[in-house]
Design an enzyme around this catalytic site. Structure first.
Site, short mmCIF file in Angstrom:
data_model
loop_
_atom_site.label_atom_id
_atom_site.label_comp_id
_atom_site.label_asym_id
_atom_site.label_seq_id
_atom_site.Cartn_x
_atom_site.Cartn_y
_atom_site.Cartn_z
N SER A 187 -13.37 8.43 28.93
CA SER A 187 -13.19 7.51 27.80
C SER A 187 -12.25 8.14 26.77
O SER A 187 -12.53 9.23 26.26
CB SER A 187 -14.54 7.19 27.15
N GLU A 239 -10.94 10.34 21.47
CA GLU A 239 -11.95 11.36 21.77
C GLU A 239 -11.34 12.72 22.10
O GLU A 239 -11.81 13.74 21.62
CB GLU A 239 -12.85 10.91 22.93
N ARG A 247 -19.54 12.09 19.05
CA ARG A 247 -18.44 12.72 19.78
C ARG A 247 -17.70 13.72 18.89
O ARG A 247 -16.48 13.83 18.94
CB ARG A 247 -17.47 11.68 20.34
#
EC number: 1.3.1.98
Length: 346
Positions: A246, A342, A170
């Site tokens: 997320s 994230e 990520r």
């Protein structure tokens, strides 16, 4: 690239429709970019001289904590095509403003599988390399060939391969040293002609079994359909309940640390990595700390998926970050594990 052309700038521009959390913030200036020439014009326009620039596609991976005192570039570049193929793969280019899920659907419809595990991830094609999006056993970098980007400071067009993009979990060059330095204008993917299913994740295997494919080798379309069904069942629609998907990365720990955790928490959800380390399910850690379904101010944790932080109505980016910090502190205190966000926080 084309020659520059003039374009309208909009002052005091509302960003609420342009971020999936639905934060009610504004930009000093904004312009919609539909062509290469418009991008060059925006970068060279004297009205934006000296201003900070923010590139927004779908706004699905950003937390805006206040008004943006600069120029927002709303990337709406469109187009997708097969640029070449050989005996082993198709090379497919998509413009940065293409909707990611629609692009994945198109590749399947054209008989070019390989991205189906990444179905229904919100956002645009241009955002995919920045985040190195991934889901259900596949990361975007595994299908990446190259990208074209424009340097904000100079207007220079560059082409970057995987090495220059420095993809991580990520993560990428564009979230680190390259942050706020480039506008991605297109991405080329390499889709292999020899296809093999990736259906090892429990949720996907369970969904395939539910439609009678538990013992059969699934097709690319079957995996696509399973991923879509699982995501729709677990994740809230950002158009209904503001969120950025997320919010936390799944932390990766050394084997010895995992063994110590597993001794105390035998039910801990984990995934052994090729290098011997262990990836932990951040959602499980958060749920275990009692955060699933809880609310702090107008921000909350989703009832079905503890990884997802939501705007229950009128929340600010600051409130969401305060909630995230409280969760991080509880997880660190109980498990000795640091959770990393994230989204990009501005």
């Amino acid at each position: 690239m084309s020659q520059p052309e003039s374009l309208p700038f909009i002052a005091d521009f509302p960003l609420k429709p342009h971020n999936t959390f639905g934060f009610d913030v504004r930009a000093r200036l904004a312009c919609r970019i539909e062509t290469d020439a418009q991008l060059l014009a925006a970068l060279r326009d004297p009205r934006a001289a000296g201003l900070r620039r923010l590139v927004l596609g779908g706004g699905s991976n950003v937390v805006l904590t206040g008004d943006f005192d600069g120029l927002v570039l709303l990337v709406a570049l469109r187009g997708r095509k097969v640029v070449r193929e050989d005996d082993e793969a198709w090379y497919v280019e998509a413009a940065a403003g293409e909707n990611w899920h629609e692009f994945v659907s198109w590749t399947l419809a054209e008989g070019m599988p390989g991205l189906e595990n990444l179905a229904l991830i919100p956002g645009t094609v241009g955002a995919a390399p920045i985040q190195n999006i991934g889901a259900y056993g596949l990361e975007m970098c595994e299908r990446f060939a190259s990208l074209r980007a424009v340097e904000l400071a100079t207007g220079k067009l560059v082409e970057l391969g995987a090495g220059a993009c420095r993809f991580g979990y990520r993560d990428s060059f564009f979230k680190q040293e390259g942050r706020e330095r480039f506008v991605i204008v297109s991405v080329t993917f390499r889709l292999p002609k020899v296809w093999a299913p990736r259906a090892g994740y429990t949720d996907i295997a369970r969904q395939l079994a539910a439609v009678g494919l538990g013992d059969a080798t699934p097709t690319p379309q079957a995996i696509f359909d399973a991923v879509v069904a699982v995501r729709r069942a677990k994740l809230p629609d950002p158009f209904v309940l503001g969120n950025a998907g997320s919010f936390f990365k799944n932390p990766v720990v050394e084997s010895a640390q995992f063994d110590a955790l597993a001794a105390k928490e035998p039910e801990i959800v984990s995934y052994r990595q090729a290098d011997g380390r262990v990836k932990l399910a951040a959602g499980w850690l958060i749920d275990r700390c009692g955060w699933k379904g809880r609310t702090l101010g107008a921000a909350g944790v989703h009832e079905r998926q503890a990884l997802v932080l939501v705007n229950r109505g009128g929340a600010s980016g600051t409130e969401v970050l305060a909630l995230a910090k409280a969760i991080q502190q509880d997880v660190a205190q109980r498990f000795g594990v640091e959770l990393e966000a994230e989204p990009v926080c501005l």
